[in-house]
Design a protein around this motif. Structure first.
Motif, mmCIF file in Angstrom:
data_model
loop_
_atom_site.group_PDB
_atom_site.id
_atom_site.type_symbol
_atom_site.label_atom_id
_atom_site.label_comp_id
_atom_site.label_asym_id
_atom_site.label_seq_id
_atom_site.Cartn_x
_atom_site.Cartn_y
_atom_site.Cartn_z
ATOM 1 N N TYR A 178 1.061 -7.834 3.171
ATOM 2 C CA TYR A 178 0.711 -7.784 4.584
ATOM 3 C C TYR A 178 1.015 -9.093 5.313
ATOM 4 O O TYR A 178 1.228 -9.097 6.523
ATOM 5 C CB TYR A 178 -0.775 -7.430 4.776
ATOM 6 C CG TYR A 178 -1.159 -7.355 6.223
ATOM 7 C CD1 TYR A 178 -0.733 -6.300 7.014
ATOM 8 C CD2 TYR A 178 -1.921 -8.359 6.816
ATOM 9 C CE1 TYR A 178 -1.064 -6.233 8.353
ATOM 10 C CE2 TYR A 178 -2.263 -8.298 8.157
ATOM 11 C CZ TYR A 178 -1.827 -7.235 8.913
ATOM 12 O OH TYR A 178 -2.150 -7.165 10.243
ATOM 13 N N TRP A 224 -6.443 -1.316 2.936
ATOM 14 C CA TRP A 224 -6.725 -2.155 4.089
ATOM 15 C C TRP A 224 -6.383 -3.593 3.729
ATOM 16 O O TRP A 224 -6.781 -4.087 2.657
ATOM 17 C CB TRP A 224 -8.195 -2.026 4.467
ATOM 18 C CG TRP A 224 -8.527 -2.707 5.739
ATOM 19 C CD1 TRP A 224 -9.174 -3.905 5.870
ATOM 20 C CD2 TRP A 224 -8.251 -2.264 7.049
ATOM 21 N NE1 TRP A 224 -9.306 -4.226 7.193
ATOM 22 C CE2 TRP A 224 -8.737 -3.226 7.956
ATOM 23 C CE3 TRP A 224 -7.617 -1.130 7.577
ATOM 24 C CZ2 TRP A 224 -8.635 -3.107 9.327
ATOM 25 C CZ3 TRP A 224 -7.512 -1.010 8.947
ATOM 26 C CH2 TRP A 224 -8.018 -1.991 9.806
ATOM 27 N N THR A 249 -4.070 -1.245 10.643
ATOM 28 C CA THR A 249 -4.168 0.216 10.552
ATOM 29 C C THR A 249 -2.835 0.814 10.102
ATOM 30 O O THR A 249 -2.807 1.705 9.236
ATOM 31 C CB THR A 249 -4.583 0.803 11.918
ATOM 32 O OG1 THR A 249 -5.842 0.231 12.293
ATOM 33 C CG2 THR A 249 -4.711 2.305 11.865
ATOM 34 N N ALA A 250 -1.732 0.335 10.681
ATOM 35 C CA ALA A 250 -0.412 0.822 10.273
ATOM 36 C C ALA A 250 -0.143 0.491 8.808
ATOM 37 O O ALA A 250 0.387 1.330 8.058
ATOM 38 C CB ALA A 250 0.666 0.217 11.164
ATOM 39 N N GLN A 296 -2.355 0.112 6.458
ATOM 40 C CA GLN A 296 -3.198 0.975 5.630
ATOM 41 C C GLN A 296 -2.597 2.372 5.505
ATOM 42 O O GLN A 296 -2.610 2.963 4.428
ATOM 43 C CB GLN A 296 -4.603 1.072 6.201
ATOM 44 C CG GLN A 296 -5.530 1.906 5.331
ATOM 45 C CD GLN A 296 -6.911 2.059 5.926
ATOM 46 O OE1 GLN A 296 -7.059 2.081 7.145
ATOM 47 N NE2 GLN A 296 -7.907 2.150 5.081
ATOM 48 N N LYS A 297 -2.043 2.894 6.589
ATOM 49 C CA LYS A 297 -1.406 4.214 6.532
ATOM 50 C C LYS A 297 -0.195 4.185 5.611
ATOM 51 O O LYS A 297 0.074 5.141 4.907
ATOM 52 C CB LYS A 297 -0.998 4.665 7.933
ATOM 53 C CG LYS A 297 -2.169 5.076 8.782
ATOM 54 C CD LYS A 297 -1.729 5.504 10.161
ATOM 55 C CE LYS A 297 -2.940 5.869 11.011
ATOM 56 N NZ LYS A 297 -2.575 6.186 12.382
ATOM 57 N N TRP A 298 0.536 3.057 5.642
ATOM 58 C CA TRP A 298 1.738 2.939 4.817
ATOM 59 C C TRP A 298 1.401 2.706 3.341
ATOM 60 O O TRP A 298 1.974 3.308 2.466
ATOM 61 C CB TRP A 298 2.601 1.789 5.344
ATOM 62 C CG TRP A 298 3.780 1.475 4.483
ATOM 63 C CD1 TRP A 298 4.930 2.182 4.386
ATOM 64 C CD2 TRP A 298 3.897 0.372 3.575
ATOM 65 N NE1 TRP A 298 5.774 1.573 3.486
ATOM 66 C CE2 TRP A 298 5.160 0.475 2.968
ATOM 67 C CE3 TRP A 298 3.067 -0.676 3.219
ATOM 68 C CZ2 TRP A 298 5.607 -0.449 2.036
ATOM 69 C CZ3 TRP A 298 3.515 -1.586 2.297
ATOM 70 C CH2 TRP A 298 4.774 -1.470 1.710
ATOM 71 N N SER A 299 0.429 1.820 3.076
ATOM 72 C CA SER A 299 0.160 1.419 1.698
ATOM 73 C C SER A 299 -1.071 2.081 1.065
ATOM 74 O O SER A 299 -1.203 2.079 -0.149
ATOM 75 C CB SER A 299 -0.039 -0.105 1.635
ATOM 76 O OG SER A 299 -1.277 -0.462 2.238
ATOM 77 N N GLY A 300 -1.965 2.571 1.911
ATOM 78 C CA GLY A 300 -3.204 3.146 1.381
ATOM 79 C C GLY A 300 -4.296 2.119 1.176
ATOM 80 O O GLY A 300 -5.392 2.470 0.746
#
Length: 101
Positions: free
Chosen positions: A17, A98, A89-90, A92-96
């Motif tokens: 990240y 936070w 948030t993006a 988390q959606k990509w990697s699963g």
């Protein structure tokens, strides 16, 4: 979710990240600067210059400089939160996972 209920973020997620956070922070700063300049043109006192003043402007009163600084700080803080939260948030959606905590 409370901190005690949260699952700890892996080190790899934090490392992955980091570049996303850096790029989004730079872009956020540019956006915040543009927003501040537009807001200043509309909100500036009538005697204030159209360009935002800085602390070393001799022809601008202290109250106007403080108003500009406070407005700029508020705008930068809000934009930073929006950019950081959106990036997380993006991610988390990509990697699963936070990226914080």
């Amino acid at each position: 979710m409370s901190r005690s209920d949260a699952v700890r973020t892996s080190t790899s997620a934090k490392v992955l990240y980091r570049p996303v956070g850096i790029v989004s922070s730079i872009l956020g700063g540019l956006v915040a600067n543009l927003v501040f300049k537009k807001v200043w043109r509309r909100a500036a006192p009538s005697q204030a210059p159209s360009a935002p003043p800085n602390a070393l402007d001799t022809g601008t009163g202290l109250a106007t400089v403080l108003l500009a600084a406070g407005l700029q700080g508020a705008i930068f803080a809000v934009v930073k939160v929006l950019i950081d939260r959106g990036g997380a948030t993006a991610f988390q959606k990509w990697s699963g996972e936070w990226p914080g905590d």
